[in-house]
Design a protein around this motif. Structure first.
Motif, PDB file in Angstrom:
ATOM      1  N   GLN A  79       0.837  -1.200   0.000  1.00 16.50           N
ATOM      2  CA  GLN A  79       0.000   0.000   0.000  1.00 16.50           C
ATOM      3  C   GLN A  79       0.870   1.247   0.000  1.00 16.50           C
ATOM      4  O   GLN A  79       1.861   1.334   0.726  1.00 16.50           O
ATOM      5  N   VAL A  80       0.479   2.218  -0.845  1.00 18.89           N
ATOM      6  CA  VAL A  80       1.107   3.536  -0.860  1.00 18.89           C
ATOM      7  C   VAL A  80       0.036   4.566  -0.522  1.00 18.89           C
ATOM      8  O   VAL A  80      -1.140   4.239  -0.412  1.00 18.89           O
ATOM      9  N   ASP A  81       0.433   5.816  -0.360  1.00 18.38           N
ATOM     10  CA  ASP A  81      -0.512   6.842   0.088  1.00 18.38           C
ATOM     11  C   ASP A  81      -1.449   7.367  -0.985  1.00 18.38           C
ATOM     12  O   ASP A  81      -2.548   7.825  -0.678  1.00 18.38           O
ATOM     13  N   SER A  82      -1.023   7.357  -2.251  1.00 15.82           N
ATOM     14  CA  SER A  82      -1.837   8.010  -3.281  1.00 15.82           C
ATOM     15  C   SER A  82      -1.778   7.277  -4.611  1.00 15.82           C
ATOM     16  O   SER A  82      -0.826   6.539  -4.898  1.00 15.82           O
ATOM     17  N   VAL A  83      -2.774   7.511  -5.450  1.00 13.93           N
ATOM     18  CA  VAL A  83      -2.792   6.947  -6.796  1.00 13.93           C
ATOM     19  C   VAL A  83      -1.637   7.511  -7.615  1.00 13.93           C
ATOM     20  O   VAL A  83      -1.088   6.822  -8.483  1.00 13.93           O
ATOM     21  N   GLU A  84      -1.207   8.732  -7.320  1.00 10.24           N
ATOM     22  CA  GLU A  84      -0.047   9.301  -8.017  1.00 10.24           C
ATOM     23  C   GLU A  84       1.199   8.445  -7.770  1.00 10.24           C
ATOM     24  O   GLU A  84       2.005   8.234  -8.688  1.00 10.24           O
ATOM     25  N   GLU A  85       1.353   7.948  -6.548  1.00  8.29           N
ATOM     26  CA  GLU A  85       2.484   7.059  -6.248  1.00  8.29           C
ATOM     27  C   GLU A  85       2.339   5.732  -6.986  1.00  8.29           C
ATOM     28  O   GLU A  85       3.329   5.151  -7.432  1.00  8.29           O
ATOM     29  N   VAL A  86       1.108   5.239  -7.100  1.00  7.99           N
ATOM     30  CA  VAL A  86       0.864   4.017  -7.870  1.00  7.99           C
ATOM     31  C   VAL A  86       1.301   4.239  -9.312  1.00  7.99           C
ATOM     32  O   VAL A  86       2.010   3.414  -9.897  1.00  7.99           O
ATOM     33  N   GLY A 104      -2.969   0.031 -16.719  1.00  6.30           N
ATOM     34  CA  GLY A 104      -3.269   1.144 -15.825  1.00  6.30           C
ATOM     35  C   GLY A 104      -3.758   0.738 -14.441  1.00  6.30           C
ATOM     36  O   GLY A 104      -3.685  -0.431 -14.056  1.00  6.30           O
ATOM     37  N   VAL A 105      -4.253   1.726 -13.702  1.00  3.33           N
ATOM     38  CA  VAL A 105      -4.735   1.518 -12.336  1.00  3.33           C
ATOM     39  C   VAL A 105      -6.086   0.809 -12.383  1.00  3.33           C
ATOM     40  O   VAL A 105      -6.999   1.243 -13.084  1.00  3.33           O
ATOM     41  N   VAL A 106      -6.190  -0.282 -11.649  1.00  2.98           N
ATOM     42  CA  VAL A 106      -7.421  -1.071 -11.584  1.00  2.98           C
ATOM     43  C   VAL A 106      -8.124  -0.772 -10.264  1.00  2.98           C
ATOM     44  O   VAL A 106      -7.554  -0.977  -9.198  1.00  2.98           O
ATOM     45  N   PRO A 107      -9.373  -0.281 -10.310  1.00  9.36           N
ATOM     46  CA  PRO A 107     -10.093  -0.028  -9.064  1.00  9.36           C
ATOM     47  C   PRO A 107     -10.523  -1.330  -8.403  1.00  9.36           C
ATOM     48  O   PRO A 107     -10.776  -2.321  -9.075  1.00  9.36           O
ATOM     49  N   HIS A 108     -10.592  -1.307  -7.087  1.00  9.48           N
ATOM     50  CA  HIS A 108     -11.103  -2.439  -6.307  1.00  9.48           C
ATOM     51  C   HIS A 108     -12.605  -2.260  -6.180  1.00  9.48           C
ATOM     52  O   HIS A 108     -13.054  -1.332  -5.523  1.00  9.48           O
ATOM     53  N   GLY A 112     -14.930   1.058  -2.985  1.00  5.88           N
ATOM     54  CA  GLY A 112     -15.049   2.425  -3.467  1.00  5.88           C
ATOM     55  C   GLY A 112     -13.964   2.843  -4.416  1.00  5.88           C
ATOM     56  O   GLY A 112     -13.892   2.351  -5.524  1.00  5.88           O
ATOM     57  N   THR A 113     -13.086   3.728  -3.979  1.00  9.01           N
ATOM     58  CA  THR A 113     -12.103   4.310  -4.888  1.00  9.01           C
ATOM     59  C   THR A 113     -10.677   3.812  -4.665  1.00  9.01           C
ATOM     60  O   THR A 113      -9.733   4.435  -5.134  1.00  9.01           O
ATOM     61  N   SER A 114     -10.496   2.705  -3.958  1.00  3.36           N
ATOM     62  CA  SER A 114      -9.143   2.154  -3.854  1.00  3.36           C
ATOM     63  C   SER A 114      -8.806   1.441  -5.157  1.00  3.36           C
ATOM     64  O   SER A 114      -9.694   1.003  -5.897  1.00  3.36           O
ATOM     65  N   GLY A 115      -7.529   1.349  -5.456  1.00  2.00           N
ATOM     66  CA  GLY A 115      -7.128   0.665  -6.678  1.00  2.00           C
ATOM     67  C   GLY A 115      -5.631   0.614  -6.821  1.00  2.00           C
ATOM     68  O   GLY A 115      -4.904   1.290  -6.096  1.00  2.00           O
ATOM     69  N   GLY A 116      -5.179  -0.232  -7.751  1.00  2.00           N
ATOM     70  CA  GLY A 116      -3.749  -0.389  -7.905  1.00  2.00           C
ATOM     71  C   GLY A 116      -3.354  -0.982  -9.237  1.00  2.00           C
ATOM     72  O   GLY A 116      -4.172  -1.130 -10.147  1.00  2.00           O
ATOM     73  N   ILE A 117      -2.082  -1.341  -9.314  1.00  2.00           N
ATOM     74  CA  ILE A 117      -1.519  -1.989 -10.489  1.00  2.00           C
ATOM     75  C   ILE A 117      -1.119  -3.396 -10.108  1.00  2.00           C
ATOM     76  O   ILE A 117      -0.746  -3.673  -8.959  1.00  2.00           O
ATOM     77  N   PHE A 118      -1.206  -4.305 -11.081  1.00  2.00           N
ATOM     78  CA  PHE A 118      -0.959  -5.719 -10.850  1.00  2.00           C
ATOM     79  C   PHE A 118       0.070  -6.192 -11.859  1.00  2.00           C
ATOM     80  O   PHE A 118      -0.117  -6.038 -13.061  1.00  2.00           O
ATOM     81  N   TYR A 130      -1.022  -0.545  -4.452  1.00  2.82           N
ATOM     82  CA  TYR A 130      -2.329   0.107  -4.472  1.00  2.82           C
ATOM     83  C   TYR A 130      -2.382   1.281  -3.511  1.00  2.82           C
ATOM     84  O   TYR A 130      -1.570   1.403  -2.604  1.00  2.82           O
ATOM     85  N   ALA A 131      -3.380   2.137  -3.754  1.00  2.00           N
ATOM     86  CA  ALA A 131      -3.669   3.267  -2.870  1.00  2.00           C
ATOM     87  C   ALA A 131      -5.106   3.103  -2.368  1.00  2.00           C
ATOM     88  O   ALA A 131      -5.972   2.595  -3.086  1.00  2.00           O
ATOM     89  N   PRO A 132      -5.381   3.536  -1.131  1.00  2.00           N
ATOM     90  CA  PRO A 132      -6.724   3.360  -0.559  1.00  2.00           C
ATOM     91  C   PRO A 132      -7.789   4.254  -1.187  1.00  2.00           C
ATOM     92  O   PRO A 132      -8.976   3.977  -1.060  1.00  2.00           O
ATOM     93  N   THR A 133      -7.384   5.312  -1.896  1.00  2.00           N
ATOM     94  CA  THR A 133      -8.343   6.198  -2.561  1.00  2.00           C
ATOM     95  C   THR A 133      -7.751   6.712  -3.860  1.00  2.00           C
ATOM     96  O   THR A 133      -6.548   6.615  -4.081  1.00  2.00           O
ATOM     97  N   GLY A 134      -8.612   7.268  -4.725  1.00  2.00           N
ATOM     98  CA  GLY A 134      -8.140   7.934  -5.927  1.00  2.00           C
ATOM     99  C   GLY A 134      -8.371   7.196  -7.221  1.00  2.00           C
ATOM    100  O   GLY A 134      -8.152   7.743  -8.292  1.00  2.00           O
ATOM    101  N   ALA A 135      -8.839   5.939  -7.166  1.00  2.00           N
ATOM    102  CA  ALA A 135      -9.107   5.192  -8.392  1.00  2.00           C
ATOM    103  C   ALA A 135     -10.555   5.428  -8.824  1.00  2.00           C
ATOM    104  O   ALA A 135     -11.435   5.618  -7.994  1.00  2.00           O
ATOM    105  N   ASP A 136     -10.799   5.390 -10.121  1.00  2.00           N
ATOM    106  CA  ASP A 136     -12.140   5.589 -10.657  1.00  2.00           C
ATOM    107  C   ASP A 136     -12.802   4.219 -10.859  1.00  2.00           C
ATOM    108  O   ASP A 136     -12.344   3.434 -11.691  1.00  2.00           O
ATOM    109  N   PRO A 137     -13.876   3.930 -10.117  1.00  2.00           N
ATOM    110  CA  PRO A 137     -14.543   2.618 -10.243  1.00  2.00           C
ATOM    111  C   PRO A 137     -15.005   2.309 -11.660  1.00  2.00           C
ATOM    112  O   PRO A 137     -15.126   1.153 -12.033  1.00  2.00           O
ATOM    113  N   ALA A 138     -15.226   3.316 -12.489  1.00  2.00           N
ATOM    114  CA  ALA A 138     -15.659   3.090 -13.867  1.00  2.00           C
ATOM    115  C   ALA A 138     -14.570   2.430 -14.712  1.00  2.00           C
ATOM    116  O   ALA A 138     -14.844   1.902 -15.787  1.00  2.00           O
TER     117      ALA A 138
END
Length: 151
Positions: A79-86, A104-108, A112-118, A130-138
């Motif tokens: 886990q990192v602090d922000s989607v920018e770090e991801v 790209g960043v995959v939302p969980h 809600g808005t957590s997401g990361g790269i795999f 991943y970051a706990p917030t900042g990902a777009d669920p769409a």
């Protein structure tokens, strides 16, 4: 003997095929430092972490690539602090030629808005940043994308 009241993951030990190659990858991607290492020909290992905190140990004692069809580690997540770090980590990985499970960043979808790269390390071990917030669920790769982007 009672249950531990303050339980936290200590470190994760990974079997690798070439300890120097894997250490270079983990140092570049996660900014780990070498905390200790064993250089005996038949017992090669490297302990990686930040400051005095041990996070990953690499053990050169395997061949081939990680077998996801067998019981064992599903993936290792950081886990990192922000989607920018991801996204910054994603750029480092692209420069290293890493293989990604998704673009790209995959939302969980469950959170809600957590997401990361795999992606995978040089031995095929599955990793997530991943970051706990900042990902777009769409942007989920499937409508039912699980918390982990590896299916």
């Amino acid at each position: 003997m009672g249950k531990a009241k303050n339980l936290a993951t200590g470190h994760v030990g990974l079997n690798v095929t070439e300890v120097e190659r894997s250490a270079a990858f983990y140092r570049e991607v996660f900014d780990f430092e070498v905390l200790a290492e064993g250089k005996d020909a038949d017992r090669r290992w490297i302990f990686l972490g930040r400051g005095s905190r041990l996070m990953v140990t690499l053990w050169q004692q395997s061949e081939g690539t990680y077998p996801t069809a067998l019981p064992g580690l599903h993936h290792l997540s950081f886990q990192v602090d922000s989607v920018e770090e991801v996204r910054a980590t994603e750029e480092v990985l692209r420069g290293l030629g890493a293989e990604f499970a998704h673009e790209g960043v995959v939302p969980h979808s469950e959170s809600g808005t957590s997401g990361g790269i795999f992606f995978t390390d040089p031995d095929g071990i599955r990793l997530e940043v991943y970051a706990p917030t900042g990902a777009d669920p769409a942007d989920a790769p499937t409508a039912s994308a699980p918390t982990c982007g590896f299916f």
